[in-house]
Design a protein around this motif. Structure first.
Motif, PDB file in Angstrom:
ATOM      1  N   PRO A 181      30.886  38.618  53.950  1.00  0.00           N
ATOM      2  CA  PRO A 181      31.345  38.895  52.592  1.00  0.00           C
ATOM      3  C   PRO A 181      32.741  38.321  52.329  1.00  0.00           C
ATOM      4  O   PRO A 181      33.181  38.261  51.186  1.00  0.00           O
ATOM      5  CB  PRO A 181      31.360  40.426  52.527  1.00  0.00           C
ATOM      6  CG  PRO A 181      31.441  40.882  53.942  1.00  0.00           C
ATOM      7  CD  PRO A 181      30.763  39.831  54.757  1.00  0.00           C
ATOM      8  N   ASN A 182      33.418  37.869  53.381  1.00  0.00           N
ATOM      9  CA  ASN A 182      34.757  37.298  53.243  1.00  0.00           C
ATOM     10  C   ASN A 182      34.748  35.782  53.145  1.00  0.00           C
ATOM     11  O   ASN A 182      35.805  35.180  53.021  1.00  0.00           O
ATOM     12  CB  ASN A 182      35.629  37.695  54.443  1.00  0.00           C
ATOM     13  CG  ASN A 182      35.791  39.180  54.545  1.00  0.00           C
ATOM     14  OD1 ASN A 182      35.952  39.862  53.552  1.00  0.00           O
ATOM     15  ND2 ASN A 182      35.717  39.692  55.759  1.00  0.00           N
ATOM     16  N   GLY A 183      33.593  35.147  53.213  1.00  0.00           N
ATOM     17  CA  GLY A 183      33.505  33.694  53.178  1.00  0.00           C
ATOM     18  C   GLY A 183      32.976  33.195  51.852  1.00  0.00           C
ATOM     19  O   GLY A 183      33.580  33.409  50.796  1.00  0.00           O
ATOM     20  N   LEU A 184      31.848  32.544  51.924  1.00  0.00           N
ATOM     21  CA  LEU A 184      31.241  31.949  50.735  1.00  0.00           C
ATOM     22  C   LEU A 184      30.926  32.996  49.673  1.00  0.00           C
ATOM     23  O   LEU A 184      31.110  32.750  48.477  1.00  0.00           O
ATOM     24  CB  LEU A 184      29.972  31.180  51.119  1.00  0.00           C
ATOM     25  CG  LEU A 184      29.231  30.478  49.993  1.00  0.00           C
ATOM     26  CD1 LEU A 184      30.118  29.423  49.348  1.00  0.00           C
ATOM     27  CD2 LEU A 184      27.941  29.860  50.511  1.00  0.00           C
ATOM     28  N   GLN A 185      30.496  34.170  50.092  1.00  0.00           N
ATOM     29  CA  GLN A 185      30.155  35.234  49.130  1.00  0.00           C
ATOM     30  C   GLN A 185      31.380  35.669  48.329  1.00  0.00           C
ATOM     31  O   GLN A 185      31.272  35.964  47.140  1.00  0.00           O
ATOM     32  CB  GLN A 185      29.526  36.421  49.854  1.00  0.00           C
ATOM     33  CG  GLN A 185      28.176  36.089  50.468  1.00  0.00           C
ATOM     34  CD  GLN A 185      27.628  37.224  51.302  1.00  0.00           C
ATOM     35  OE1 GLN A 185      28.047  38.367  51.169  1.00  0.00           O
ATOM     36  NE2 GLN A 185      26.691  36.912  52.183  1.00  0.00           N
ATOM     37  N   ALA A 186      32.530  35.707  48.958  1.00  0.00           N
ATOM     38  CA  ALA A 186      33.764  36.083  48.251  1.00  0.00           C
ATOM     39  C   ALA A 186      34.127  35.033  47.212  1.00  0.00           C
ATOM     40  O   ALA A 186      34.566  35.368  46.105  1.00  0.00           O
ATOM     41  CB  ALA A 186      34.916  36.275  49.239  1.00  0.00           C
ATOM     42  N   ILE A 187      33.941  33.772  47.555  1.00  0.00           N
ATOM     43  CA  ILE A 187      34.235  32.696  46.608  1.00  0.00           C
ATOM     44  C   ILE A 187      33.263  32.741  45.437  1.00  0.00           C
ATOM     45  O   ILE A 187      33.668  32.592  44.280  1.00  0.00           O
ATOM     46  CB  ILE A 187      34.199  31.326  47.312  1.00  0.00           C
ATOM     47  CG1 ILE A 187      35.313  31.235  48.363  1.00  0.00           C
ATOM     48  CG2 ILE A 187      34.328  30.186  46.307  1.00  0.00           C
ATOM     49  CD1 ILE A 187      35.226  30.017  49.255  1.00  0.00           C
ATOM     50  N   LYS A 188      31.977  32.973  45.730  1.00  0.00           N
ATOM     51  CA  LYS A 188      30.976  33.061  44.664  1.00  0.00           C
ATOM     52  C   LYS A 188      31.250  34.238  43.731  1.00  0.00           C
ATOM     53  O   LYS A 188      31.102  34.135  42.518  1.00  0.00           O
ATOM     54  CB  LYS A 188      29.570  33.209  45.249  1.00  0.00           C
ATOM     55  CG  LYS A 188      28.984  31.937  45.777  1.00  0.00           C
ATOM     56  CD  LYS A 188      27.563  32.204  46.277  1.00  0.00           C
ATOM     57  CE  LYS A 188      26.895  30.967  46.800  1.00  0.00           C
ATOM     58  NZ  LYS A 188      25.539  31.253  47.305  1.00  0.00           N
ATOM     59  N   ALA A 189      31.646  35.358  44.303  1.00  0.00           N
ATOM     60  CA  ALA A 189      31.848  36.573  43.506  1.00  0.00           C
ATOM     61  C   ALA A 189      33.114  36.515  42.663  1.00  0.00           C
ATOM     62  O   ALA A 189      33.128  36.983  41.522  1.00  0.00           O
ATOM     63  CB  ALA A 189      31.893  37.792  44.429  1.00  0.00           C
ATOM     64  N   ASN A 190      34.181  35.948  43.202  1.00  0.00           N
ATOM     65  CA  ASN A 190      35.482  36.002  42.536  1.00  0.00           C
ATOM     66  C   ASN A 190      35.976  34.656  42.024  1.00  0.00           C
ATOM     67  O   ASN A 190      36.939  34.620  41.262  1.00  0.00           O
ATOM     68  CB  ASN A 190      36.544  36.570  43.490  1.00  0.00           C
ATOM     69  CG  ASN A 190      36.176  37.933  44.006  1.00  0.00           C
ATOM     70  OD1 ASN A 190      35.772  38.792  43.248  1.00  0.00           O
ATOM     71  ND2 ASN A 190      36.299  38.124  45.302  1.00  0.00           N
ATOM     72  N   GLY A 191      35.379  33.585  42.471  1.00  0.00           N
ATOM     73  CA  GLY A 191      35.923  32.273  42.163  1.00  0.00           C
ATOM     74  C   GLY A 191      37.180  32.048  42.984  1.00  0.00           C
ATOM     75  O   GLY A 191      37.754  32.988  43.534  1.00  0.00           O
ATOM     76  N   MET A 192      37.624  30.822  43.066  1.00  0.00           N
ATOM     77  CA  MET A 192      38.816  30.529  43.864  1.00  0.00           C
ATOM     78  C   MET A 192      40.065  31.199  43.289  1.00  0.00           C
ATOM     79  O   MET A 192      40.921  31.665  44.025  1.00  0.00           O
ATOM     80  CB  MET A 192      39.048  29.014  43.942  1.00  0.00           C
ATOM     81  CG  MET A 192      38.042  28.294  44.822  1.00  0.00           C
ATOM     82  SD  MET A 192      38.113  28.770  46.544  1.00  0.00           S
ATOM     83  CE  MET A 192      39.627  27.985  47.011  1.00  0.00           C
ATOM     84  N   GLY A 193      40.145  31.263  41.970  1.00  0.00           N
ATOM     85  CA  GLY A 193      41.315  31.867  41.336  1.00  0.00           C
ATOM     86  C   GLY A 193      41.355  33.377  41.451  1.00  0.00           C
ATOM     87  O   GLY A 193      42.422  33.983  41.327  1.00  0.00           O
ATOM     88  N   GLY A 194      40.226  34.005  41.717  1.00  0.00           N
ATOM     89  CA  GLY A 194      40.174  35.455  41.798  1.00  0.00           C
ATOM     90  C   GLY A 194      40.387  36.030  43.181  1.00  0.00           C
ATOM     91  O   GLY A 194      40.356  37.247  43.364  1.00  0.00           O
ATOM     92  N   LEU A 195      40.611  35.176  44.173  1.00  0.00           N
ATOM     93  CA  LEU A 195      40.801  35.661  45.539  1.00  0.00           C
ATOM     94  C   LEU A 195      42.242  36.101  45.757  1.00  0.00           C
ATOM     95  O   LEU A 195      43.179  35.451  45.306  1.00  0.00           O
ATOM     96  CB  LEU A 195      40.468  34.552  46.546  1.00  0.00           C
ATOM     97  CG  LEU A 195      39.017  34.073  46.610  1.00  0.00           C
ATOM     98  CD1 LEU A 195      38.910  32.899  47.574  1.00  0.00           C
ATOM     99  CD2 LEU A 195      38.086  35.183  47.028  1.00  0.00           C
ATOM    100  N   SER A 196      42.403  37.203  46.457  1.00  0.00           N
ATOM    101  CA  SER A 196      43.750  37.624  46.869  1.00  0.00           C
ATOM    102  C   SER A 196      44.226  36.669  47.962  1.00  0.00           C
ATOM    103  O   SER A 196      43.450  35.876  48.497  1.00  0.00           O
ATOM    104  CB  SER A 196      43.721  39.053  47.390  1.00  0.00           C
ATOM    105  OG  SER A 196      42.989  39.119  48.605  1.00  0.00           O
TER     106      SER A 196
END
Length: 144
Positions: A67-82
């Motif tokens: 959930p910290n890899g590709l799934q995090a990018i899909k869910a939040n987009g690059m701009g939405g990542l902490s």
């Protein structure tokens, strides 16, 4: 599956780090000590290459199932990542791939050399750069 892959990736990383440190110190000490290149040096360089590539494969599987890899990018987009999420999803994989490339290039270049000093020099340069990259991007807070 995620927890198993994460467990293997985390503990294999200790082996990778230990082997990379040993190979780097070996190459540096024998380069500066003007020692002869032998079979044990070749085996150590090759074992380092193999462990790094296995870790890369495990890491790529982890990146896709975590959930910290590709799934995090899909869910939040690059701009939405902490910043911590970005480190796990983008920076850590990218710099580790660079470290594997450095080890691979160093191993390949050292095989083309005929004399011991240039062989150790190639390994020392590329493996040291790879070690710096690995040490710079390890998520230390998760290791201890």
């Amino acid at each position: 599956m995620y927890s198993v892959v994460q467990f293997v990736h985390s503990y294999w990383a200790y082996l990778v780090l230990i082997v990379l440190v040993i190979a780097t110190v070996n190459a540096l000490s024998k380069f500066f000590g003007k020692k002869e290149y032998g079979g044990k040096d070749m085996s150590l360089a090759l074992f380092t290459l193999i462990t790094m590539h296995i870790q890369l494969l495990i890491g790529l599987v982890l990146w896709f199932v975590s959930p910290n890899g590709l799934q995090a990018i899909k869910a939040n987009g690059m701009g939405g990542l902490s910043s911590q999420a970005r480190q796990l999803a983008v920076e850590h994989p990218f710099l580790m791939i660079i470290a594997v490339v450095l080890v691979t290039v160093g191993y390949s270049k050292h095989k083309k050399q005929r004399l011991s000093t240039p062989k150790f020099k190639k390994i020392a340069i590329f493996y040291t750069l790879a070690l710096i990259a690995v040490l710079a991007i390890i998520p230390w807070s998760q290791w201890f």
